[in-house]
Design a protein around this motif. Sequence first.
Motif, PDB file in Angstrom:
ATOM      1  N   GLY A 289       0.813  -1.212   0.000  1.00 31.38           N
ATOM      2  CA  GLY A 289       0.000   0.000   0.000  1.00 31.38           C
ATOM      3  C   GLY A 289       0.844   1.257   0.000  1.00 31.38           C
ATOM      4  O   GLY A 289       0.531   2.233  -0.677  1.00 31.38           O
ATOM      5  N   ALA A 290       1.955   1.244   0.772  1.00 28.78           N
ATOM      6  CA  ALA A 290       2.836   2.406   0.802  1.00 28.78           C
ATOM      7  C   ALA A 290       3.462   2.651  -0.562  1.00 28.78           C
ATOM      8  O   ALA A 290       3.542   3.797  -1.030  1.00 28.78           O
ATOM      9  CB  ALA A 290       3.934   2.195   1.857  1.00 28.78           C
ATOM     10  N   ARG A 291       3.908   1.582  -1.201  1.00 24.26           N
ATOM     11  CA  ARG A 291       4.509   1.745  -2.518  1.00 24.26           C
ATOM     12  C   ARG A 291       3.493   2.316  -3.513  1.00 24.26           C
ATOM     13  O   ARG A 291       3.806   3.221  -4.293  1.00 24.26           O
ATOM     14  CB  ARG A 291       5.033   0.406  -3.032  1.00 24.26           C
ATOM     15  CG  ARG A 291       5.732   0.519  -4.381  1.00 24.26           C
ATOM     16  CD  ARG A 291       6.376  -0.772  -4.780  1.00 24.26           C
ATOM     17  NE  ARG A 291       5.418  -1.865  -4.906  1.00 24.26           N
ATOM     18  CZ  ARG A 291       5.732  -3.076  -5.352  1.00 24.26           C
ATOM     19  NH1 ARG A 291       6.980  -3.344  -5.686  1.00 24.26           N
ATOM     20  NH2 ARG A 291       4.805  -4.011  -5.442  1.00 24.26           N
ATOM     21  N   ALA A 296       1.460   7.050  -6.531  1.00 23.73           N
ATOM     22  CA  ALA A 296       0.339   7.893  -6.954  1.00 23.73           C
ATOM     23  C   ALA A 296       0.585   9.357  -6.632  1.00 23.73           C
ATOM     24  O   ALA A 296       0.109  10.240  -7.341  1.00 23.73           O
ATOM     25  CB  ALA A 296      -0.956   7.422  -6.282  1.00 23.73           C
ATOM     26  N   ALA A 297       1.345   9.623  -5.572  1.00 28.55           N
ATOM     27  CA  ALA A 297       1.672  10.994  -5.193  1.00 28.55           C
ATOM     28  C   ALA A 297       2.880  11.524  -5.945  1.00 28.55           C
ATOM     29  O   ALA A 297       3.297  12.653  -5.713  1.00 28.55           O
ATOM     30  CB  ALA A 297       1.932  11.070  -3.682  1.00 28.55           C
ATOM     31  N   THR A 326       4.460   6.640   6.083  1.00 25.86           N
ATOM     32  CA  THR A 326       4.001   6.993   4.745  1.00 25.86           C
ATOM     33  C   THR A 326       2.988   8.130   4.801  1.00 25.86           C
ATOM     34  O   THR A 326       3.006   9.052   3.977  1.00 25.86           O
ATOM     35  CB  THR A 326       3.377   5.771   4.059  1.00 25.86           C
ATOM     36  OG1 THR A 326       4.331   4.692   4.057  1.00 25.86           O
ATOM     37  CG2 THR A 326       2.979   6.098   2.638  1.00 25.86           C
ATOM     38  N   THR A 327       2.102   8.076   5.770  1.00 27.48           N
ATOM     39  CA  THR A 327       1.106   9.138   5.919  1.00 27.48           C
ATOM     40  C   THR A 327       1.772  10.486   6.124  1.00 27.48           C
ATOM     41  O   THR A 327       1.385  11.489   5.518  1.00 27.48           O
ATOM     42  CB  THR A 327       0.186   8.823   7.110  1.00 27.48           C
ATOM     43  OG1 THR A 327      -0.498   7.597   6.852  1.00 27.48           O
ATOM     44  CG2 THR A 327      -0.821   9.935   7.323  1.00 27.48           C
ATOM     45  N   ASN A 328       2.794  10.526   6.959  1.00 23.34           N
ATOM     46  CA  ASN A 328       3.447  11.795   7.244  1.00 23.34           C
ATOM     47  C   ASN A 328       4.307  12.277   6.086  1.00 23.34           C
ATOM     48  O   ASN A 328       4.490  13.479   5.912  1.00 23.34           O
ATOM     49  CB  ASN A 328       4.275  11.676   8.517  1.00 23.34           C
ATOM     50  CG  ASN A 328       3.422  11.715   9.766  1.00 23.34           C
ATOM     51  OD1 ASN A 328       3.070  12.781  10.242  1.00 23.34           O
ATOM     52  ND2 ASN A 328       3.042  10.566  10.282  1.00 23.34           N
ATOM     53  N   ILE A 340      12.473   2.356   1.929  1.00 22.10           N
ATOM     54  CA  ILE A 340      12.021   1.512   3.033  1.00 22.10           C
ATOM     55  C   ILE A 340      12.870   0.251   3.031  1.00 22.10           C
ATOM     56  O   ILE A 340      12.960  -0.439   2.008  1.00 22.10           O
ATOM     57  CB  ILE A 340      10.532   1.155   2.894  1.00 22.10           C
ATOM     58  CG1 ILE A 340       9.681   2.432   2.815  1.00 22.10           C
ATOM     59  CG2 ILE A 340      10.075   0.290   4.058  1.00 22.10           C
ATOM     60  CD1 ILE A 340       8.208   2.164   2.570  1.00 22.10           C
ATOM     61  N   ALA A 341      13.518  -0.046   4.154  1.00 19.51           N
ATOM     62  CA  ALA A 341      14.395  -1.215   4.265  1.00 19.51           C
ATOM     63  C   ALA A 341      14.030  -2.008   5.508  1.00 19.51           C
ATOM     64  O   ALA A 341      13.730  -1.435   6.563  1.00 19.51           O
ATOM     65  CB  ALA A 341      15.866  -0.790   4.315  1.00 19.51           C
ATOM     66  N   LEU A 342      14.057  -3.335   5.394  1.00 20.78           N
ATOM     67  CA  LEU A 342      13.779  -4.243   6.507  1.00 20.78           C
ATOM     68  C   LEU A 342      14.988  -5.155   6.666  1.00 20.78           C
ATOM     69  O   LEU A 342      15.395  -5.822   5.712  1.00 20.78           O
ATOM     70  CB  LEU A 342      12.516  -5.056   6.223  1.00 20.78           C
ATOM     71  CG  LEU A 342      12.020  -5.968   7.352  1.00 20.78           C
ATOM     72  CD1 LEU A 342      11.568  -5.119   8.536  1.00 20.78           C
ATOM     73  CD2 LEU A 342      10.865  -6.832   6.850  1.00 20.78           C
ATOM     74  N   ARG A 343      15.563  -5.189   7.857  1.00 15.61           N
ATOM     75  CA  ARG A 343      16.778  -5.943   8.118  1.00 15.61           C
ATOM     76  C   ARG A 343      16.652  -6.708   9.438  1.00 15.61           C
ATOM     77  O   ARG A 343      15.893  -6.325  10.328  1.00 15.61           O
ATOM     78  CB  ARG A 343      18.002  -5.013   8.214  1.00 15.61           C
ATOM     79  CG  ARG A 343      18.391  -4.360   6.896  1.00 15.61           C
ATOM     80  CD  ARG A 343      19.086  -5.376   5.986  1.00 15.61           C
ATOM     81  NE  ARG A 343      19.577  -4.737   4.789  1.00 15.61           N
ATOM     82  CZ  ARG A 343      18.906  -4.646   3.662  1.00 15.61           C
ATOM     83  NH1 ARG A 343      17.680  -5.154   3.605  1.00 15.61           N
ATOM     84  NH2 ARG A 343      19.415  -4.063   2.596  1.00 15.61           N
TER      85      ARG A 343
END
Length: 490
Positions: A289-291, A296-297, A326-328, A340-343
């Motif tokens: 959803g964030a992607r 879109a923005a 993402t909202t902010n 965005i990274a996940l480790r």
Amino acid sequence: MSRLTGWWSGRSSAAKVELYTRWTFHLFPLLEVGGVAFVPLASNAEGKIGLVPAAVLALLVVAHAVLCAVLASRALDWQLDRRERPVRLAAVLLGATALGAVTLMALQSTGSLRDAGIAGAVVVGTAAFTLGSVAVCLRSARRMAGVVLLAALAAGLSALVVGLDWPQVLAYTLGVPASGGAMVFACGFSGWLLRIVWELERSRDLGARLAVAEERLRFGRDLHDVMGRNLSVIALKSELAVQLARRGRAEDAVAQMTEVQRIAQESQREVRDVVRGYREADLRVELEGARGVLAAAGISCAMDPAGIELPGEVQSALGWVVREATTNVLRHGDARQCRIALRARGGAVLLVVENDGVREAADGAGSGSGSASARQPGSGLAGLRERLSAVDGTLEAGPAKGGWFRVTARVPLTGGPGAAVDAPGAGGEPGAGGEPEVGDVSHGAKGSAGPGTSGAVATSGRPGRSGRSWTAWRSWRSSNARNSRKETAS
């Protein structure tokens, strides 16, 4: 830098189009003064007209240009339904233009104005800008065309009445509609385009509000279906228990109240199932959803989701971090890129969300400038810390290198399947230890944003900002609940 560019970047797409259109009309007076008022002054320099008549003509043209600009500005407000149509001002402008044109034609006919080029340039030029401003007061293309034809007819008849010869009459009859028609087309199209853009903006906002209202109605129906019958049964059984107790049938009354207790507990469970979709966030759904909403923005988003199996409560907490960050970015930042990274590192999972926004944050989580966030932390940041504290996690937010802003969520992983790392190299950090720096996230063209994959995911680039997609954000927030419920049901 944000103070210099915020007046433009902080506007919506429709507001940008309006600002561009208004400043275009504000430039028309300069064009009229430079192109029309300069003619008598140049003729004076060549000795074709006296200084006083040339100065008077130039001043009259300047006053005419200002009047046209005022009429165009008020007519644009009327196009957007912000004020009444400026009919009186348009009539004054038409009358002044007609009076000036007839006067110059008469001076040309009597020989007082020996240079015919001066009269022709001033009459045709002022008539063109007048017709352009009047066209903004109209919404019908037929009426605009009618105004041009009437202006051509009036110019030809006026030239004929004052006694000009046929070549001059023909020149005025053809010159006024030629120049005025071009201005009418340009100005009329600008007013129509501005009105359509604002209507589209309002339609998108209305669609988002309807989607939210529909989701609220759906939630209300689900809650009514769950609680309506159970509350009715509880009320009836409670009344029956009271009657049995009054008749001395205590055992039967206790049995009825036991059943009431069971129904109440079942109702609590069903209510939790209904609202679970609003209270839980799936990490994979939030990343996707964030992607989508960032793309879109018009914000280029790169993701590096290492394939880490996480417990449900950890996924929910990190999913809320992704959603709030993402909202902010959309609401408070002026970002062009987001990463965005996940480790997994040192027995903990690390989620890093960073962006290059330059505007100061109002909420403090994932927005442009970290200084404002540090001084005035918002409720979003506090809410994320509370959610992470439930899984012994921590949250850090602040500026990073190169003018970026970074939000880092760290959740410890106890032993077991929750700490397994499927992707090779996912347990390490880019760079020489520590948290990932700006630029660590790869921009590879392949990969997947879902769990169990590795590699970077790069979305479409950003050729130019089209305005903040506030409507897309609200629709996304509304759809997240539905997606979460679908995941829970499956």
